[in-house]
Write an enzyme that holds these catalytic residues in place. Structure first.
Site, PDB file in Angstrom:
ATOM      1  CD1 TRP A 180      -1.039   2.242   2.189  1.00  0.00           C
ATOM      2  CD2 TRP A 180      -2.978   1.622   1.186  1.00  0.00           C
ATOM      3  NE1 TRP A 180      -1.910   3.282   2.329  1.00  0.00           N
ATOM      4  CE2 TRP A 180      -3.225   2.696   1.474  1.00  0.00           C
ATOM      5  CE3 TRP A 180      -3.945   0.903   0.488  1.00  0.00           C
ATOM      6  CZ2 TRP A 180      -4.403   3.617   1.502  1.00  0.00           C
ATOM      7  CZ3 TRP A 180      -5.148   1.283   0.358  1.00  0.00           C
ATOM      8  CH2 TRP A 180      -5.403   2.905   0.734  1.00  0.00           C
ATOM      9  NE  ARG A 218      -4.008  12.765  10.655  1.00  0.00           N
ATOM     10  CZ  ARG A 218      -5.274  12.595  11.189  1.00  0.00           C
ATOM     11  NH1 ARG A 218      -5.105  12.692  12.447  1.00  0.00           N
ATOM     12  NH2 ARG A 218      -6.326  12.532  10.542  1.00  0.00           N
ATOM     13  CG  ASN A 245      -1.472   6.700   2.722  1.00  0.00           C
ATOM     14  OD1 ASN A 245      -0.944   5.648   3.295  1.00  0.00           O
ATOM     15  ND2 ASN A 245      -1.509   7.921   3.423  1.00  0.00           N
ATOM     16  CG  ASP A 246      -0.819  10.881   3.254  1.00  0.00           C
ATOM     17  OD1 ASP A 246      -1.846  10.511   2.520  1.00  0.00           O
ATOM     18  OD2 ASP A 246      -0.889  11.616   4.130  1.00  0.00           O
TER      19      ASP A 246
END
Length: 525
Positions: free
Chosen positions: A42, A168, A44-45
């Site tokens: 996986w 965050r 993401n960002d």
């Protein structure tokens, strides 16, 4: 070597072994040829975008054991030209009390001593299991002295405010000899805010709260993830902090945003606001919040300043909420956008987005050229089969086009599947329609087009479409609108087709370039 470093090295070795196991099962039917993705697992960002020791460094949120989101690590790739990428070892893994449940997003800067300093969010669940009792999130420091390949964790530098469960995604920059940081916050009364911190410590270990930089106007927005704050010049020249001829752009990803019309249609959206700011002064917006990208798969963008002063952006093309078939069987999930340059509009209140100039270096050969005339209700095949990647440039002469809709059908298969990129004369918008794309989510996204996209007497609509095995990115005009979406076409030949509906179309220019792979290692091509 400290005990902290020893523990993290063991965690990194385990993560690398996990990726190798998953990589052996990877299916490449939709795996990107010209976009950054994890070798397996996986993603993401985008994180830690930077330039150090002559190479661009791109890190990313990464779960090396699964195609689902899980305990976050920092994956890593690097490049010397923004288009040819080398896989690097996983850079950060959960290994301390502060980040035991995830090394969350953050940014990287080159300190005065030449070290690459990463400020990231250390994440842990308050109950040690899940979010039922909330998160405990702190901002941590890690430092690399070998060009961003290996890091030593230096511990927590900003503690979590008492009772806060979302705190965050720090983004750091230097201005006038001082360090600044923005971070996303959900307040105790569940309002999404961006907070500003400052630091006079050259090692970036001591930070002081400065102010609330921004609060979301929508009361339903309870968190502003992945904030980024940077200057763009009204003159069009490279902009640096402290330059008097700049506007400041605040980019963030609102959680809980209310869908309205064409906006906030995704489970995860990203927007920006343009305004004026200087240290010691409040941020004063001069624009409403606008989509950073209007596609169905775009989130958590991060920028950095290239050595030549350009503001470069990567975004995540993925989803936490929409179905993505690569999760089930392909041993990977998620990719980045093409690298993009951001520019301030002539009006000074909006941002345009275009692929970086270097992206054209991927072009291998030209498989179709215009001009092209499309007859009444006619389909014109531009290329019989482009299964990997293409960079397509076209112009539509709006004065000589009578069709209600002119479409570029990409990934057109013998089964009738395709993704349509369309100019709709009735709505005055460009559309990306996934109704017949194949697997995965359906739906459409669109952006408005100015009355004239060109110069002279004949208005011309210019489109640039970047197609990969599992994605489509559409840039309108000079980047005034962008639509980025994941697509999952069936196996077999994938043609490019021009189509007109209820009228004819005149396209003075149509150019289709096949693209080479971005990966340095032939095993990833």
């Amino acid at each position: 070597m400290s005990d902290t470093d020893t523990t993290m090295n063991a965690a990194l070795e385990k993560a690398e072994a996990g990726v190798r196991r998953m990589r052996a099962a990877r299916d490449d039917r939709w795996y990107p040829s010209t976009h950054i993705a994890a070798s397996a697992g996986w993603i993401n960002d985008p994180n830690g975008l930077s330039f150090v020791d002559g190479r661009y460094q791109v890190y990313f949120q990464h779960h090396p054991y699964s195609t689902e989101w899980g305990p976050m690590h920092w994956g890593h790739v690097s490049s010397d030209d923004l288009v040819t990428w080398r896989r690097e070892p996983i850079a950060l893994a959960p290994s301390t009390t502060a980040d035991r449940d995830g090394v969350f997003s953050g940014s990287a800067v080159v300190r005065d001593d030449g070290a690459l300093a990463v400020v990231y969010t250390g994440h842990r669940f308050r109950n040690g299991v899940d979010e039922d009792e909330g998160n405990l999130q702190v901002q941590c420091l890690a430092v690399s002295t070998d060009g961003g390949r290996t890091f030593s964790k230096e511990g927590t530098v900003i503690d979590c405010p008492e009772g806060f469960v979302h705190f965050r995604d720090p983004k750091v920059w230097k201005q006038d000899g001082r360090w600044f940081l923005v971070v996303g916050v959900s307040t105790l009364d569940r309002r999404g805010q961006v907070w500003l911190y400052t630091c006079d410590d050259p090692e970036l270990t001591t930070w002081d709260f400065d102010s609330v930089l921004y609060e979301a106007a929508d009361p339903n927005v309870f968190m502003l993830e992945c904030p980024d704050f940077f200057p763009l010049s009204r003159s069009g020249e490279p902009a640096y902090p402290g330059d008097p001829d700049v506007r400041w752009v605040l980019v963030f990803s609102p959680m809980g945003a209310t869908p309205h019309g064409y906006t906030n249609r995704n489970g995860n959206n990203a927007v920006y606001v343009v305004g004026d700011w200087a240290p010691g002064r409040p941020f004063t917006d001069v624009s409403p919040d606008r989509p950073s990208d209007s596609g169905a798969n775009y989130y958590a963008p991060q920028t950095f300043q290239a050595p030549d002063g350009r503001r470069i952006l990567f975004g995540w093309m993925g989803s936490f909420t929409a179905p993505e078939p690569t999760r089930a069987a392909d041993a990977w999930c998620g990719q980045f956008t093409a690298p993009r340059e951001l520019r301030l509009s002539a009006s000074g209140d909006s941002v345009s987005t275009v692929p970086v100039a270097e992206y054209a270096r991927l072009r291998q050969d030209t498989v179709a050229t215009g001009p092209v005339s499309v007859g009444l209700n006619e389909d014109v095949v531009l290329a019989e089969d482009i299964r990997n990647s293409a960079d397509i440039e076209l112009e539509i002469d709006l004065d000589r086009t009578t069709a209600e809709r002119v479409s570029l059908l990409v990934h057109a298969t013998p089964t009738g599947n395709h993704t349509a990129v369309s100019w709709d004369s009735q709505s005055g918008r460009v559309w990306l329609d996934r109704r017949l794309s194949g697997a995965g989510d359906r739906g459409y996204r669109s952006v408005p087009v100015p009355a004239s996209d060109g110069t002279g007497d004949a208005p011309t609509l210019r489109l640039r479409v970047i197609v990969d095995r599992g994605s489509v990115e559409v840039f309108v005009g000079d980047g005034e609108g962008v639509i980025s979406s994941a697509v999952f076409p069936p196996e077999g030949p994938r043609a490019l087709v021009l189509s007109s509906e209820s009228g004819t179309a005149e396209l003075p220019t149509v150019t289709v370039h096949r693209l080479r792979s971005i990966w340095e290692d032939p095993a990833d091509r």
